[in-house]
Design a protein around this motif. Structure first.
Motif, PDB file in Angstrom:
ATOM      1  N   PRO A 242       0.800  -1.224   0.000  1.00  0.00           N
ATOM      2  CA  PRO A 242       0.000   0.000   0.000  1.00  0.00           C
ATOM      3  C   PRO A 242       0.833   1.275   0.000  1.00  0.00           C
ATOM      4  CG  PRO A 242      -0.006  -0.968   2.184  1.00  0.00           C
ATOM      5  CD  PRO A 242       0.682  -1.952   1.272  1.00  0.00           C
ATOM      6  N   PHE A 243       2.029   1.232   0.554  1.00  0.00           N
ATOM      7  CA  PHE A 243       2.848   2.444   0.594  1.00  0.00           C
ATOM      8  C   PHE A 243       3.438   2.770  -0.782  1.00  0.00           C
ATOM      9  CE2 PHE A 243       2.898   1.071   5.069  1.00  0.00           C
ATOM     10  CZ  PHE A 243       2.413   2.227   5.642  1.00  0.00           C
ATOM     11  N   ILE A 244       3.787   1.738  -1.544  1.00  0.00           N
ATOM     12  CA  ILE A 244       4.245   1.984  -2.916  1.00  0.00           C
ATOM     13  C   ILE A 244       3.099   2.556  -3.736  1.00  0.00           C
ATOM     14  CG2 ILE A 244       5.088   0.918  -5.033  1.00  0.00           C
ATOM     15  CD1 ILE A 244       6.604  -1.086  -3.311  1.00  0.00           C
ATOM     16  N   ALA A 245       1.912   1.951  -3.601  1.00  0.00           N
ATOM     17  CA  ALA A 245       0.752   2.445  -4.336  1.00  0.00           C
ATOM     18  C   ALA A 245       0.412   3.874  -3.937  1.00  0.00           C
ATOM     19  CB  ALA A 245      -0.446   1.533  -4.102  1.00  0.00           C
ATOM     20  N   ALA A 246       0.471   4.166  -2.638  1.00  0.00           N
ATOM     21  CA  ALA A 246       0.166   5.522  -2.173  1.00  0.00           C
ATOM     22  C   ALA A 246       1.184   6.522  -2.702  1.00  0.00           C
ATOM     23  CB  ALA A 246       0.129   5.556  -0.649  1.00  0.00           C
ATOM     24  N   ALA A 247       2.447   6.137  -2.762  1.00  0.00           N
ATOM     25  CA  ALA A 247       3.477   7.031  -3.294  1.00  0.00           C
ATOM     26  C   ALA A 247       3.238   7.326  -4.769  1.00  0.00           C
ATOM     27  CB  ALA A 247       4.852   6.409  -3.087  1.00  0.00           C
ATOM     28  N   LEU A 248       2.871   6.309  -5.529  1.00  0.00           N
ATOM     29  CA  LEU A 248       2.574   6.515  -6.947  1.00  0.00           C
ATOM     30  C   LEU A 248       1.367   7.435  -7.112  1.00  0.00           C
ATOM     31  CD1 LEU A 248       3.086   2.858  -8.225  1.00  0.00           C
ATOM     32  CD2 LEU A 248       4.505   4.829  -8.811  1.00  0.00           C
ATOM     33  N   ALA A 249       0.333   7.213  -6.303  1.00  0.00           N
ATOM     34  CA  ALA A 249      -0.861   8.061  -6.372  1.00  0.00           C
ATOM     35  C   ALA A 249      -0.525   9.505  -6.018  1.00  0.00           C
ATOM     36  CB  ALA A 249      -1.945   7.517  -5.441  1.00  0.00           C
ATOM     37  N   ALA A 250       0.336   9.676  -5.036  1.00  0.00           N
ATOM     38  CA  ALA A 250       0.723  11.030  -4.623  1.00  0.00           C
ATOM     39  C   ALA A 250       1.449  11.764  -5.737  1.00  0.00           C
ATOM     40  CB  ALA A 250       1.599  10.956  -3.372  1.00  0.00           C
ATOM     41  N   ARG A 251       2.337  11.068  -6.430  1.00  0.00           N
ATOM     42  CA  ARG A 251       3.109  11.714  -7.497  1.00  0.00           C
ATOM     43  C   ARG A 251       2.242  12.069  -8.697  1.00  0.00           C
ATOM     44  NH1 ARG A 251       8.744  11.369  -7.342  1.00  0.00           N
ATOM     45  NH2 ARG A 251       8.576  12.666  -9.204  1.00  0.00           N
ATOM     46  N   ALA A 252       1.104  11.372  -8.859  1.00  0.00           N
ATOM     47  CA  ALA A 252       0.265  11.575 -10.044  1.00  0.00           C
ATOM     48  C   ALA A 252      -0.838  12.597  -9.823  1.00  0.00           C
ATOM     49  CB  ALA A 252      -0.355  10.242 -10.464  1.00  0.00           C
ATOM     50  N   THR A 253      -0.956  13.143  -8.608  1.00  0.00           N
ATOM     51  CA  THR A 253      -2.076  14.025  -8.278  1.00  0.00           C
ATOM     52  C   THR A 253      -1.575  15.299  -7.613  1.00  0.00           C
ATOM     53  OG1 THR A 253      -2.348  12.847  -6.166  1.00  0.00           O
ATOM     54  CG2 THR A 253      -3.708  12.107  -8.027  1.00  0.00           C
ATOM     55  N   ASN A 254      -2.505  16.247  -7.468  1.00  0.00           N
ATOM     56  CA  ASN A 254      -2.149  17.544  -6.890  1.00  0.00           C
ATOM     57  C   ASN A 254      -2.946  17.903  -5.646  1.00  0.00           C
ATOM     58  OD1 ASN A 254      -0.204  18.422  -8.963  1.00  0.00           O
ATOM     59  ND2 ASN A 254      -1.993  18.402 -10.316  1.00  0.00           N
ATOM     60  N   ASP A 255      -4.219  17.535  -5.611  1.00  0.00           N
ATOM     61  CA  ASP A 255      -5.099  18.014  -4.540  1.00  0.00           C
ATOM     62  C   ASP A 255      -5.788  16.908  -3.758  1.00  0.00           C
ATOM     63  OD1 ASP A 255      -4.727  20.813  -5.192  1.00  0.00           O
ATOM     64  OD2 ASP A 255      -5.905  20.404  -6.992  1.00  0.00           O
ATOM     65  N   ILE A 256      -6.046  15.778  -4.378  1.00  0.00           N
ATOM     66  CA  ILE A 256      -6.825  14.732  -3.741  1.00  0.00           C
ATOM     67  C   ILE A 256      -6.076  14.161  -2.531  1.00  0.00           C
ATOM     68  CG2 ILE A 256      -5.882  12.813  -5.106  1.00  0.00           C
ATOM     69  CD1 ILE A 256      -8.754  11.737  -5.351  1.00  0.00           C
ATOM     70  N   GLN A 257      -6.827  13.784  -1.485  1.00  0.00           N
ATOM     71  CA  GLN A 257      -6.227  13.168  -0.311  1.00  0.00           C
ATOM     72  C   GLN A 257      -5.869  11.706  -0.615  1.00  0.00           C
ATOM     73  OE1 GLN A 257      -5.644  14.824   2.814  1.00  0.00           O
ATOM     74  NE2 GLN A 257      -6.007  16.523   1.397  1.00  0.00           N
ATOM     75  N   ILE A 258      -4.708  11.272  -0.142  1.00  0.00           N
ATOM     76  CA  ILE A 258      -4.243   9.910  -0.353  1.00  0.00           C
ATOM     77  C   ILE A 258      -4.226   9.195   0.988  1.00  0.00           C
ATOM     78  CG2 ILE A 258      -2.393   8.463  -1.271  1.00  0.00           C
ATOM     79  CD1 ILE A 258      -3.589  10.352  -3.356  1.00  0.00           C
ATOM     80  N   ALA A 259      -4.679   7.947   1.022  1.00  0.00           N
ATOM     81  CA  ALA A 259      -4.698   7.206   2.285  1.00  0.00           C
ATOM     82  C   ALA A 259      -4.469   5.731   2.040  1.00  0.00           C
ATOM     83  CB  ALA A 259      -6.037   7.410   3.006  1.00  0.00           C
ATOM     84  N   THR A 260      -3.827   5.074   2.995  1.00  0.00           N
ATOM     85  CA  THR A 260      -3.820   3.618   2.994  1.00  0.00           C
ATOM     86  C   THR A 260      -5.104   3.168   3.667  1.00  0.00           C
ATOM     87  OG1 THR A 260      -2.514   3.697   5.052  1.00  0.00           O
ATOM     88  CG2 THR A 260      -1.327   3.304   2.997  1.00  0.00           C
TER      89      THR A 260
END
Length: 352
Positions: free
Chosen positions: A48-66
């Motif tokens: 989940p942390f790898i996935a969250a990191a990828l999601a964070a790099r691809a977005t600007n405003d949306i909240q990311i969570a495991t």
């Protein structure tokens, strides 16, 4: 022109699993474009942390969570480091969602110790926060507990100070003991999808409030408890679609209901006897037959049912004032456009 008001019930995109790490960035970017408030990554078929990191790099405003990372599969130090990294990559948009999993998975899948999960989780979160504090303040790390001890942190292994600070922690739970721990030491609570409005009101919320009282935290309003939940939906434009959706939800309710740890949810409704039958059938491998034990009344207690406008209205009617956030839980095949339509309907009826 002022910015549009935030909906009073935030909607996240969540799922039981991800189709592959190579697709995470596109999924997160699409969720942000479609107007979701958050993007949750589970720990099922990928880290989940790898996935969250990828999601964070691809977005600007949306909240990311495991949603969630299995705490007891790791140590507070490994979780503190991974969460700190994602918090920095997301520029302060990350929430560390933690859960305990069940004993069999911790011991037999992860080969990690299991004992007194509520007490262990309380200490796990306190240890994680102590590590973050040491990184932030430069003070010596001196955490000694019953389950975890962290007393070594040299400059070589200390991350640079995170300009975004430590991320909030959301804790998942079902039973009252773990829920009390969430009220005591976490910033938000992740209710299980196998939860009803009645269970939230009679068990979850009182347990969270007891936890806050134990910690001397302000009682606040129900919404201050920060409860989020994947809400079962049975959605379709005609009866055939609704029947197929209900069948999928019925099977998932039966699967969860067969687990002894989830018995309290059924007992609140007087359905404790059903759990015994589900558990016995699961031991015989009768997974398809188990769904027949789930009545229409039970489906209606766990799920909202109808077309997109109806589901939107019913989600708001059922959960406004109790949940802060929700995601759509649909264990069956759905046209992706259905969720776009449902999200638009929810935004229409929840904006103040």
């Amino acid at each position: 022109m002022s910015a549009p008001a935030e909906p009073v019930l935030l909607v996240d995109q969540g799922s039981d699993g991800l189709p592959g790490l190579d697709l995470v960035e596109g999924l997160a970017a699409a969720a942000e474009e479609q107007g979701y408030a958050g993007f949750q990554v589970p720990e099922t078929n990928c880290d989940p942390f790898i996935a969250a990191a990828l999601a964070a790099r691809a977005t600007n405003d949306i909240q990311i969570a495991t949603g969630i990372a299995v705490a007891f599969a790791r140590t507070p130090m490994t979780v503190a480091m991974s969460a700190n990294d994602v918090q920095q990559l997301s520029r302060g948009r990350f929430t560390l969602g933690l859960g305990s999993q069940i004993q069999a998975h911790i011991e037999k899948r992860f080969s990690m110790p299991w004992s007194r999960p509520a007490a262990r989780m309380r200490e796990f979160i306190r240890a994680t926060r102590a590590i973050w504090s040491a990184w932030e303040t430069g003070e010596r790390l001196q955490f000694r507990g019953e389950f975890y001890t962290h007393t070594l942190m040299t400059p070589f292994f200390t991350p640079p100070k995170n300009p975004w600070g430590a991320p909030p922690i959301a804790l998942a739970g079902v039973g009252p003991l773990m829920t009390e721990v969430a009220g005591e030491v976490a910033d938000a609570f992740l209710a299980h999808g196998f939860t009803t409005r009645k269970y939230l009101e009679e068990v979850t919320i009182p347990a969270l409030q007891r936890g806050r009282a134990t910690a001397g935290r302000p009682a606040g309003s129900v919404l201050d408890l920060g409860i989020s939940m994947p809400a079962f939906v049975v959605i379709g434009d005609d009866q055939a679609a609704l029947d197929a959706a209900a069948a999928g939800v019925r099977k998932r309710i039966a699967f969860y209901g067969s687990t002894p740890a989830y018995l309290p949810v059924l007992e609140v409704h007087g359905w404790g006897g059903v759990q015994e039958k589900l558990y016995a059938a699961s031991k015989r491998g009768q997974w398809d037959e188990m769904a027949g034990l789930i009545t229409d009344e039970m489906v209606e207690a766990f799920a909202v049912i109808g077309d997109a406008p109806t589901v939107a209205r019913e989600l708001v009617s059922r959960y406004r004032g109790v949940l802060s956030r929700l995601s759509f839980y649909a264990p069956y095949e759905v046209d992706p456009q259905t969720w776009v339509t449902l999200l638009a309907e929810l935004h229409r009826v929840t904006r103040p």
